[in-house]
Design a protein around this motif. Structure first.
Motif, PDB file in Angstrom:
ATOM      1  N   LEU A 210       1.033  -1.140   0.011  1.00  0.00           N
ATOM      2  CA  LEU A 210       0.107   0.011   0.053  1.00  0.00           C
ATOM      3  C   LEU A 210       0.974   1.106   0.000  1.00  0.00           C
ATOM      4  O   LEU A 210       1.622   1.509   0.892  1.00  0.00           O
ATOM      5  CB  LEU A 210      -0.716   0.024   1.374  1.00  0.00           C
ATOM      6  CG  LEU A 210      -1.983   1.100   1.298  1.00  0.00           C
ATOM      7  CD1 LEU A 210      -2.994   0.802   0.231  1.00  0.00           C
ATOM      8  CD2 LEU A 210      -2.565   1.224   2.715  1.00  0.00           C
ATOM      9  N   SER A 211       0.947   1.841  -1.102  1.00  0.00           N
ATOM     10  CA  SER A 211       1.812   3.202  -1.249  1.00  0.00           C
ATOM     11  C   SER A 211       1.214   4.489  -0.992  1.00  0.00           C
ATOM     12  O   SER A 211       0.087   4.584  -1.263  1.00  0.00           O
ATOM     13  CB  SER A 211       2.505   3.091  -2.691  1.00  0.00           C
ATOM     14  OG  SER A 211       1.468   3.306  -3.623  1.00  0.00           O
ATOM     15  N   VAL A 212       1.942   5.198  -0.447  1.00  0.00           N
ATOM     16  CA  VAL A 212       1.249   6.396   0.492  1.00  0.00           C
ATOM     17  C   VAL A 212       1.838   7.689  -0.198  1.00  0.00           C
ATOM     18  O   VAL A 212       3.200   7.879   0.046  1.00  0.00           O
ATOM     19  CB  VAL A 212       1.379   6.377   1.979  1.00  0.00           C
ATOM     20  CG1 VAL A 212       0.510   7.655   2.562  1.00  0.00           C
ATOM     21  CG2 VAL A 212       0.758   4.995   2.475  1.00  0.00           C
ATOM     22  N   GLY A 213       1.155   8.598  -0.674  1.00  0.00           N
ATOM     23  CA  GLY A 213       1.472   9.911  -0.867  1.00  0.00           C
ATOM     24  C   GLY A 213       1.018  10.864   0.152  1.00  0.00           C
ATOM     25  O   GLY A 213       0.529  10.684   0.920  1.00  0.00           O
ATOM     26  N   GLY A 214       1.515  12.189  -0.032  1.00  0.00           N
ATOM     27  CA  GLY A 214       1.385  13.040   0.877  1.00  0.00           C
ATOM     28  C   GLY A 214       0.712  14.312   0.371  1.00  0.00           C
ATOM     29  O   GLY A 214       0.829  14.978  -0.606  1.00  0.00           O
ATOM     30  N   VAL A 215      -0.541  14.805   1.078  1.00  0.00           N
ATOM     31  CA  VAL A 215      -1.278  15.953   0.695  1.00  0.00           C
ATOM     32  C   VAL A 215      -1.434  16.918   1.990  1.00  0.00           C
ATOM     33  O   VAL A 215      -1.093  16.484   3.182  1.00  0.00           O
ATOM     34  CB  VAL A 215      -2.908  15.665   0.415  1.00  0.00           C
ATOM     35  CG1 VAL A 215      -2.536  14.504  -0.728  1.00  0.00           C
ATOM     36  CG2 VAL A 215      -3.357  14.791   1.537  1.00  0.00           C
ATOM     37  N   ASP A 216      -1.901  18.274   1.656  1.00  0.00           N
ATOM     38  CA  ASP A 216      -1.905  19.127   2.527  1.00  0.00           C
ATOM     39  C   ASP A 216      -3.358  19.339   3.194  1.00  0.00           C
ATOM     40  O   ASP A 216      -4.225  18.506   2.889  1.00  0.00           O
ATOM     41  CB  ASP A 216      -1.450  20.562   1.978  1.00  0.00           C
ATOM     42  CG  ASP A 216      -2.323  21.023   0.666  1.00  0.00           C
ATOM     43  OD1 ASP A 216      -3.495  20.665   0.530  1.00  0.00           O
ATOM     44  OD2 ASP A 216      -1.868  21.945   0.161  1.00  0.00           O
ATOM     45  N   GLN A 217      -3.644  20.340   3.722  1.00  0.00           N
ATOM     46  CA  GLN A 217      -5.049  20.587   4.531  1.00  0.00           C
ATOM     47  C   GLN A 217      -5.999  20.728   3.415  1.00  0.00           C
ATOM     48  O   GLN A 217      -7.273  20.615   3.824  1.00  0.00           O
ATOM     49  CB  GLN A 217      -5.019  21.875   5.455  1.00  0.00           C
ATOM     50  CG  GLN A 217      -4.028  21.789   6.390  1.00  0.00           C
ATOM     51  CD  GLN A 217      -4.179  22.683   7.540  1.00  0.00           C
ATOM     52  OE1 GLN A 217      -5.277  22.980   8.044  1.00  0.00           O
ATOM     53  NE2 GLN A 217      -3.005  23.278   7.955  1.00  0.00           N
ATOM     54  N   GLN A 218      -5.608  21.207   2.213  1.00  0.00           N
ATOM     55  CA  GLN A 218      -6.654  21.405   1.143  1.00  0.00           C
ATOM     56  C   GLN A 218      -6.800  19.949   0.289  1.00  0.00           C
ATOM     57  O   GLN A 218      -7.384  20.300  -0.650  1.00  0.00           O
ATOM     58  CB  GLN A 218      -6.593  22.690   0.379  1.00  0.00           C
ATOM     59  CG  GLN A 218      -6.834  23.915   1.277  1.00  0.00           C
ATOM     60  CD  GLN A 218      -5.867  24.150   2.229  1.00  0.00           C
ATOM     61  OE1 GLN A 218      -4.595  24.138   1.940  1.00  0.00           O
ATOM     62  NE2 GLN A 218      -6.346  24.618   3.554  1.00  0.00           N
ATOM     63  N   ASP A 219      -6.279  18.944   0.675  1.00  0.00           N
ATOM     64  CA  ASP A 219      -6.058  17.690  -0.173  1.00  0.00           C
ATOM     65  C   ASP A 219      -5.190  18.050  -1.495  1.00  0.00           C
ATOM     66  O   ASP A 219      -5.451  17.183  -2.388  1.00  0.00           O
ATOM     67  CB  ASP A 219      -7.477  17.146  -0.554  1.00  0.00           C
ATOM     68  CG  ASP A 219      -8.367  16.613   0.874  1.00  0.00           C
ATOM     69  OD1 ASP A 219      -7.741  16.478   1.606  1.00  0.00           O
ATOM     70  OD2 ASP A 219      -9.480  16.750   0.782  1.00  0.00           O
ATOM     71  N   HIS A 220      -4.513  19.037  -1.345  1.00  0.00           N
ATOM     72  CA  HIS A 220      -3.463  19.192  -2.695  1.00  0.00           C
ATOM     73  C   HIS A 220      -2.275  18.320  -2.253  1.00  0.00           C
ATOM     74  O   HIS A 220      -1.722  18.561  -1.280  1.00  0.00           O
ATOM     75  CB  HIS A 220      -3.244  20.619  -2.912  1.00  0.00           C
ATOM     76  CG  HIS A 220      -4.389  21.550  -3.239  1.00  0.00           C
ATOM     77  ND1 HIS A 220      -4.820  22.691  -2.860  1.00  0.00           N
ATOM     78  CD2 HIS A 220      -5.479  21.231  -3.817  1.00  0.00           C
ATOM     79  CE1 HIS A 220      -5.857  23.057  -3.186  1.00  0.00           C
ATOM     80  NE2 HIS A 220      -6.477  22.429  -3.810  1.00  0.00           N
ATOM     81  N   ARG A 221      -1.807  17.806  -3.480  1.00  0.00           N
ATOM     82  CA  ARG A 221      -0.553  17.218  -3.078  1.00  0.00           C
ATOM     83  C   ARG A 221       0.889  17.929  -3.025  1.00  0.00           C
ATOM     84  O   ARG A 221       0.797  19.131  -3.436  1.00  0.00           O
ATOM     85  CB  ARG A 221      -0.194  16.312  -4.717  1.00  0.00           C
ATOM     86  CG  ARG A 221       1.272  15.766  -4.584  1.00  0.00           C
ATOM     87  CD  ARG A 221       1.483  14.916  -5.901  1.00  0.00           C
ATOM     88  NE  ARG A 221       1.489  15.830  -6.896  1.00  0.00           N
ATOM     89  CZ  ARG A 221       2.777  16.498  -7.105  1.00  0.00           C
ATOM     90  NH1 ARG A 221       3.777  16.102  -6.684  1.00  0.00           N
ATOM     91  NH2 ARG A 221       2.937  17.188  -8.479  1.00  0.00           N
ATOM     92  N   TYR A 222       1.219  17.797  -1.857  1.00  0.00           N
ATOM     93  CA  TYR A 222       2.559  18.325  -1.461  1.00  0.00           C
ATOM     94  C   TYR A 222       3.604  18.283  -2.792  1.00  0.00           C
ATOM     95  O   TYR A 222       3.574  17.253  -3.346  1.00  0.00           O
ATOM     96  CB  TYR A 222       3.160  17.913  -0.316  1.00  0.00           C
ATOM     97  CG  TYR A 222       2.659  18.323   0.985  1.00  0.00           C
ATOM     98  CD1 TYR A 222       2.699  19.639   1.440  1.00  0.00           C
ATOM     99  CD2 TYR A 222       1.990  17.559   1.728  1.00  0.00           C
ATOM    100  CE1 TYR A 222       2.516  20.391   2.510  1.00  0.00           C
ATOM    101  CE2 TYR A 222       1.549  17.942   3.195  1.00  0.00           C
ATOM    102  CZ  TYR A 222       1.660  19.324   3.369  1.00  0.00           C
ATOM    103  OH  TYR A 222       1.172  19.857   4.474  1.00  0.00           O
ATOM    104  N   SER A 223       4.265  19.584  -3.035  1.00  0.00           N
ATOM    105  CA  SER A 223       5.231  19.550  -4.378  1.00  0.00           C
ATOM    106  C   SER A 223       6.271  18.381  -4.135  1.00  0.00           C
ATOM    107  O   SER A 223       6.715  17.823  -5.233  1.00  0.00           O
ATOM    108  CB  SER A 223       5.740  20.993  -4.571  1.00  0.00           C
ATOM    109  OG  SER A 223       6.495  21.275  -3.167  1.00  0.00           O
ATOM    110  N   TRP A 224       6.761  18.037  -2.972  1.00  0.00           N
ATOM    111  CA  TRP A 224       7.755  17.201  -2.812  1.00  0.00           C
ATOM    112  C   TRP A 224       7.164  15.650  -2.965  1.00  0.00           C
ATOM    113  O   TRP A 224       8.067  14.725  -3.145  1.00  0.00           O
ATOM    114  CB  TRP A 224       8.420  17.212  -1.582  1.00  0.00           C
ATOM    115  CG  TRP A 224       7.602  17.570  -0.413  1.00  0.00           C
ATOM    116  CD1 TRP A 224       7.401  18.920   0.260  1.00  0.00           C
ATOM    117  CD2 TRP A 224       6.800  16.869   0.485  1.00  0.00           C
ATOM    118  NE1 TRP A 224       6.488  18.920   1.278  1.00  0.00           N
ATOM    119  CE2 TRP A 224       6.024  17.524   1.462  1.00  0.00           C
ATOM    120  CE3 TRP A 224       6.318  15.530   0.320  1.00  0.00           C
ATOM    121  CZ2 TRP A 224       5.138  17.178   2.252  1.00  0.00           C
ATOM    122  CZ3 TRP A 224       5.370  14.757   1.347  1.00  0.00           C
ATOM    123  CH2 TRP A 224       4.883  15.793   2.223  1.00  0.00           C
TER     124      TRP A 224
END
Length: 464
Positions: A210-224
């Motif tokens: 199960l691979s996991v990406g990171g998002v911010d408080q607005q559910d936008h992908r962090y640029s990194w």
């Protein structure tokens, strides 16, 4: 082969690249839970993913173990009571202390104790923590060591194996270790990586992981955050956690999002009936993490756990139409809540907030109100509250004199106040049930109003 793992801290600063070789206890609460941990107010990810709502019915289980395969884990007060012995594959001993800090913060995100006035609230409060050290003080490790750690965690019965590490190249030794964990019934959760790239990152890109990406408080992908079709779920990429010295700090990166997902996986693993790793993976996959949605996605055939249920705002005395609210929660979701008054069905609500409007008139006296909550498996919970219905105005007796009137009012609910009305205007008020009012000699239109504590009013005319 050596590969690099980027680690992000507060403010988005990137630490030097870290080499790594990539070869429920049910609870009876019905409202969203707000723990008293000092850092909780800043833990936006908990509410954004509805973990605090999920806590209403499940906060983990001592029978569920989350393995943190990382730089080790220090025995902080927020973690120690539920930490297993674990193993250090770097120094080949049974003291997987953290000499870097990365693993301790990952463990805190996943499973720091909640509501203990200490540090932060982890996701899975009751899950056991298995520390597995595969990276040294510099965050340096090899695929072979990481693979050993995965196999060890699976052998120890870890339901969830959290890997906040990885690299850009495939490795058969890692794939074999993941397959071994799959066969043992473990769910492997891994970070998608922090290169801001669509290129696969391993072990996250191994199909069964199960691979996991990171998002911010607005559910936008962090640029990194890495991205692509190989990323299965996104989660809060910046979370508060305690460092290895116990100081609370912001912990950012897919390394932080991964233990967050591992913690939710631990909550799912704590439900009844116990789901398989494959079922948990399916429930978590797709879009931004949502704990309630994932709980509802689990199979519930065989569920014997009843919903939790409580009255919300309900008046002690009822007059006319009153609003009755209910709070209900269940590990797999509430199908409906019903309100009965005196044995008669008043209404059914199928979604929170559960709200009912009850016409109490013409009832007078004590009325039993019953709430019934059904979960998706048909399990039923009932609770009762008694309410006094008062739809009858007070009784009023008047004793008149030339320039006064004495009022005596009685009511089962008690008298709130008396008013004297002269020529359409209130000229005097009294909080009580007996009062002598002075009346102007030439007053043409005189009335007395008596209000009971339920809000009913009796108007009596005073004839001169």
């Amino acid at each position: 082969m050596r590969v690099l793992l980027g680690l992000l801290l507060a403010g988005g600063a990137v630490l030097p690249a870290v080499p790594a070789q990539a070869a429920i206890e049910p609870v009876a609460h019905t409202d969203a839970v707000r723990p008293d941990d000092p850092g909780y107010a800043r833990q936006w990810g908990i509410t954004r993913t509805h973990v605090n709502d999920a806590w209403s019915t499940v906060r983990g289980s001592s029978g569920v173990t989350i393995a943190i395969v990382d730089t080790g884990v220090n025995r902080l007060p927020d973690l120690a009571p539920r930490m297993l012995t674990g193993h250090d594959f770097v120094n080949d001993d049974d003291d997987p202390a953290d000499d870097n800090g990365h693993g301790t913060m990952a463990a805190g995100v996943a499973a720091a104790t909640g509501n203990n006035k200490t540090g932060v609230a982890g996701v899975c409060w009751s899950c056991k923590i298995l520390p597995v050290k595969v990276l040294n003080a510099k965050g340096d490790g090899g695929y072979d060591t990481i693979a050993e750690g995965i196999r060890y965690a699976a052998d120890q019965g870890a339901a969830i194996i959290s890997l906040s590490l990885g690299g850009s190249e495939k490795s058969q030794i890692l794939s074999d270790a993941v397959s071994y964990a799959d066969q043992k019934g473990s769910l492997v959760v891994a970070a998608a990586g922090n290169a801001g790239s669509p290129l696969p990152h391993y072990p996250a890109a191994i199909p069964s992981v199960l691979s996991v990406g990171g998002v911010d408080q607005q559910d936008h992908r962090y640029s990194w955050s890495n991205y692509g079709s190989w990323v299965n779920v996104t989660a809060p990429g910046c979370n508060l956690a305690q460092r290895r010295d116990g100081v609370t700090d912001e912990y950012c990166g897919t390394s932080s999002a991964t233990p967050f997902v591992a913690g939710v996986a631990g909550l799912l693993a704590s439900t009844d009936p116990a789901p398989t790793a494959a079922q948990i993976r399916v429930a978590l996959t797709g879009g931004r993490l949502d704990a309630l949605r994932s709980l509802a996605a689990l199979p519930y055939a065989g569920d014997k756990t009843k919903p939790v249920l409580a009255f919300g705002a309900t008046p002690a005395q009822a007059r006319g139409v009153v609003t009755v609210t209910a709070a209900a929660a269940d590990q797999h979701g509430v199908s409906r809540v019903e309100l009965y008054a005196g044995g008669k069905l008043i209404g059914t609500d199928v979604s929170a907030p559960y709200t009912f409007r009850w016409q109490s008139a013409p009832r007078n006296g004590v009325v039993p109100l019953d709430l019934r909550a059904y979960d998706r498996a048909g399990n039923l919970t009932q609770t009762r509250r008694y309410v006094r219905a008062d739809n009858l105005a007070p009784a009023v007796k008047l004793a008149k004199a030339a320039t006064s009137v004495t009022v005596r009012a009685t009511d089962a609910s008690g008298i709130a106040r008396l008013e004297l009305v002269v020529n359409g205007k209130v000229t005097s008020r009294y909080s009580g049930s007996v009062r002598k009012f002075s009346v102007p000699a030439r007053a043409k239109n005189v009335q007395v109003r008596a209000y009971d504590k339920a809000g009913n009013v009796r108007v009596a005319g005073v004839r001169r």
